[in-house]
Structures are given as C-alpha cells and as structure tokens.
Design a protein around this motif. Sequence first.
Motif, PDB file in Angstrom:
ATOM      1  N   UNK A 184       8.824 134.014  25.643  1.00 11.04           N
ATOM      2  CA  UNK A 184      10.255 133.788  25.904  1.00 11.04           C
ATOM      3  C   UNK A 184      10.775 132.672  25.001  1.00 11.04           C
ATOM      4  N   UNK A 185      12.075 132.619  24.802  1.00 12.26           N
ATOM      5  CA  UNK A 185      12.641 131.573  23.950  1.00 12.26           C
ATOM      6  C   UNK A 185      12.253 130.178  24.424  1.00 12.26           C
ATOM      7  N   UNK A 186      11.699 129.377  23.525  1.00 13.63           N
ATOM      8  CA  UNK A 186      11.361 128.003  23.834  1.00 13.63           C
ATOM      9  C   UNK A 186      10.143 127.807  24.720  1.00 13.63           C
ATOM     10  N   UNK A 187       9.398 128.876  24.950  1.00 12.45           N
ATOM     11  CA  UNK A 187       8.229 128.789  25.840  1.00 12.45           C
ATOM     12  C   UNK A 187       6.955 129.229  25.137  1.00 12.45           C
ATOM     13  N   UNK A 188       5.832 128.989  25.823  1.00  9.40           N
ATOM     14  CA  UNK A 188       4.539 129.404  25.297  1.00  9.40           C
ATOM     15  C   UNK A 188       4.357 130.929  25.422  1.00  9.40           C
ATOM     16  N   UNK A 189       3.488 131.456  24.580  1.00  9.36           N
ATOM     17  CA  UNK A 189       3.139 132.865  24.696  1.00  9.36           C
ATOM     18  C   UNK A 189       2.346 133.071  25.981  1.00  9.36           C
ATOM     19  N   UNK A 190       2.668 134.144  26.713  1.00  8.23           N
ATOM     20  CA  UNK A 190       2.029 134.383  28.005  1.00  8.23           C
ATOM     21  C   UNK A 190       1.509 135.801  28.116  1.00  8.23           C
ATOM     22  N   UNK A 191       0.489 135.940  28.936  1.00  9.18           N
ATOM     23  CA  UNK A 191      -0.138 137.238  29.170  1.00  9.18           C
ATOM     24  C   UNK A 191       0.777 138.139  29.983  1.00  9.18           C
TER      25      UNK A 191
ATOM     26  N   UNK B  31      14.192 142.616  34.201  1.00  7.23           N
ATOM     27  CA  UNK B  31      14.968 141.457  34.649  1.00  7.23           C
ATOM     28  C   UNK B  31      15.315 140.581  33.447  1.00  7.23           C
ATOM     29  N   UNK B  32      16.365 139.791  33.546  1.00  3.79           N
ATOM     30  CA  UNK B  32      16.691 138.894  32.423  1.00  3.79           C
ATOM     31  C   UNK B  32      15.520 137.989  32.031  1.00  3.79           C
ATOM     32  N   UNK B  33      14.693 137.620  33.003  1.00 11.74           N
ATOM     33  CA  UNK B  33      13.550 136.743  32.684  1.00 11.74           C
ATOM     34  C   UNK B  33      12.435 137.464  31.932  1.00 11.74           C
ATOM     35  N   UNK B  34      12.563 138.771  31.735  1.00 12.43           N
ATOM     36  CA  UNK B  34      11.624 139.519  30.896  1.00 12.43           C
ATOM     37  C   UNK B  34      11.990 139.410  29.420  1.00 12.43           C
ATOM     38  N   UNK B  35      13.123 138.796  29.119  1.00 16.23           N
ATOM     39  CA  UNK B  35      13.548 138.631  27.730  1.00 16.23           C
ATOM     40  C   UNK B  35      12.536 137.789  26.969  1.00 16.23           C
ATOM     41  N   UNK B  36      12.048 138.337  25.861  1.00 15.33           N
ATOM     42  CA  UNK B  36      11.006 137.668  25.079  1.00 15.33           C
ATOM     43  C   UNK B  36      10.701 138.507  23.847  1.00 15.33           C
ATOM     44  N   UNK B  37       9.926 137.908  22.952  1.00 14.76           N
ATOM     45  CA  UNK B  37       9.287 138.685  21.893  1.00 14.76           C
ATOM     46  C   UNK B  37       7.952 139.163  22.462  1.00 14.76           C
ATOM     47  N   UNK B  38       7.724 140.456  22.390  1.00 12.62           N
ATOM     48  CA  UNK B  38       6.507 141.050  22.925  1.00 12.62           C
ATOM     49  C   UNK B  38       5.534 141.350  21.790  1.00 12.62           C
ATOM     50  N   UNK B  39       4.287 140.948  22.007  1.00 13.18           N
ATOM     51  CA  UNK B  39       3.240 141.134  21.008  1.00 13.18           C
ATOM     52  C   UNK B  39       2.098 141.968  21.584  1.00 13.18           C
ATOM     53  N   UNK B  40       1.545 142.854  20.778  1.00  7.52           N
ATOM     54  CA  UNK B  40       0.298 143.483  21.185  1.00  7.52           C
ATOM     55  C   UNK B  40      -0.836 142.783  20.455  1.00  7.52           C
TER      56      UNK B  40
ATOM     57  N   UNK C 100      -6.309 135.126  28.088  1.00  6.66           N
ATOM     58  CA  UNK C 100      -6.235 134.049  27.106  1.00  6.66           C
ATOM     59  C   UNK C 100      -5.928 134.581  25.718  1.00  6.66           C
ATOM     60  N   UNK C 101      -4.974 133.958  25.039  1.00 10.60           N
ATOM     61  CA  UNK C 101      -4.657 134.375  23.668  1.00 10.60           C
ATOM     62  C   UNK C 101      -5.841 134.166  22.740  1.00 10.60           C
ATOM     63  N   UNK C 102      -6.689 133.212  23.058  1.00  9.19           N
ATOM     64  CA  UNK C 102      -7.812 132.887  22.170  1.00  9.19           C
ATOM     65  C   UNK C 102      -8.843 134.005  22.113  1.00  9.19           C
ATOM     66  N   UNK C 103      -8.820 134.930  23.073  1.00  7.19           N
ATOM     67  CA  UNK C 103      -9.777 136.034  23.072  1.00  7.19           C
ATOM     68  C   UNK C 103      -9.457 137.069  21.996  1.00  7.19           C
ATOM     69  N   UNK C 104      -8.209 137.111  21.584  1.00  9.62           N
ATOM     70  CA  UNK C 104      -7.732 138.182  20.716  1.00  9.62           C
ATOM     71  C   UNK C 104      -7.721 137.757  19.251  1.00  9.62           C
ATOM     72  N   UNK C 105      -8.326 138.597  18.433  1.00  4.62           N
ATOM     73  CA  UNK C 105      -8.381 138.299  17.001  1.00  4.62           C
ATOM     74  C   UNK C 105      -7.205 138.890  16.234  1.00  4.62           C
TER      75      UNK C 105
END
Length: 125
Positions: free
Chosen positions: A40-47, A87-96, A108-113
């Motif tokens: 999400x804008x201004x936030x950490x990447x989340x699972x 929901x509006x709180x789903x607004x984000x950049x989505x990454x696979x 954890x993001x660290x698991x993914x290469x």
Amino acid sequence: QVQLVESGGGLVQAGGSLRLSCAASGRTFSIYAMGWFRQPPGKEREFVAAITWSGVSTYYADSVKGRFTISRDNAKNTLYLQMNSLKPEDTAVYYCAATQYSSHSYESTSLYRYWGQGTQVTVSS
C-alpha cells in the motif's frame, strides 16, 4: 532464472472484483511455491496469499480470507489471484513472487527469490 509478469490490475469500485494474473517463464520447473504480496502507499510490502505449485496447499492473510482466492494453471505456467468484495484498503501495488524452497510459512518476503514488476490495484470508495 525465473521471470514473472503480472497483469490484470486497474481501478474498481468498492465491492467489485478483479483477477490478477502472473505469467511465469524460464526455469519454472524449479518453483516450489508462489505468492502474492502487496504494498500500500507509504507502507511495507505485505503477504496476501501463497500456493504450492502442486496446488495442494494454499495460505491467506487474515485480511483477505473469504474474499481472495489464489490458484495456478501449471499447463499455462500462470498464477492467479481472484479478488472479490474489494475494499479501499486493498489499494496497493500487487506483486507475484516465486520460491524454490519449501517452508512452514510463506509469509516472509525473504523466502522469495523471484519477483514480478507489480501491478497497481486501486479501489475507490
């Protein structure tokens, strides 16, 4: 190497649906599991969700359980994220993302290469 390309993002009203796709290419035989993350804008990447490439196991963040569904089509080397009741709180950049490793947790993001470039999802209220 594995290359990942997301598509399907866009602007949708609250309560609407979107389906994201992630096309994998390269050494896809080495993938053990794939996941979706969002930032999400201004936030950490989340699972958001993950799935083993066999499709046997799926995992979801509490915030999306019952609304989002992760799936994959091995024949097409494609990962999907069906998002309903947005929901509006789903607004984000989505990454696979893709990992070659088995784990007790895929949050954890660290698991993914390998990571895609991201696709923007905007939910208006």
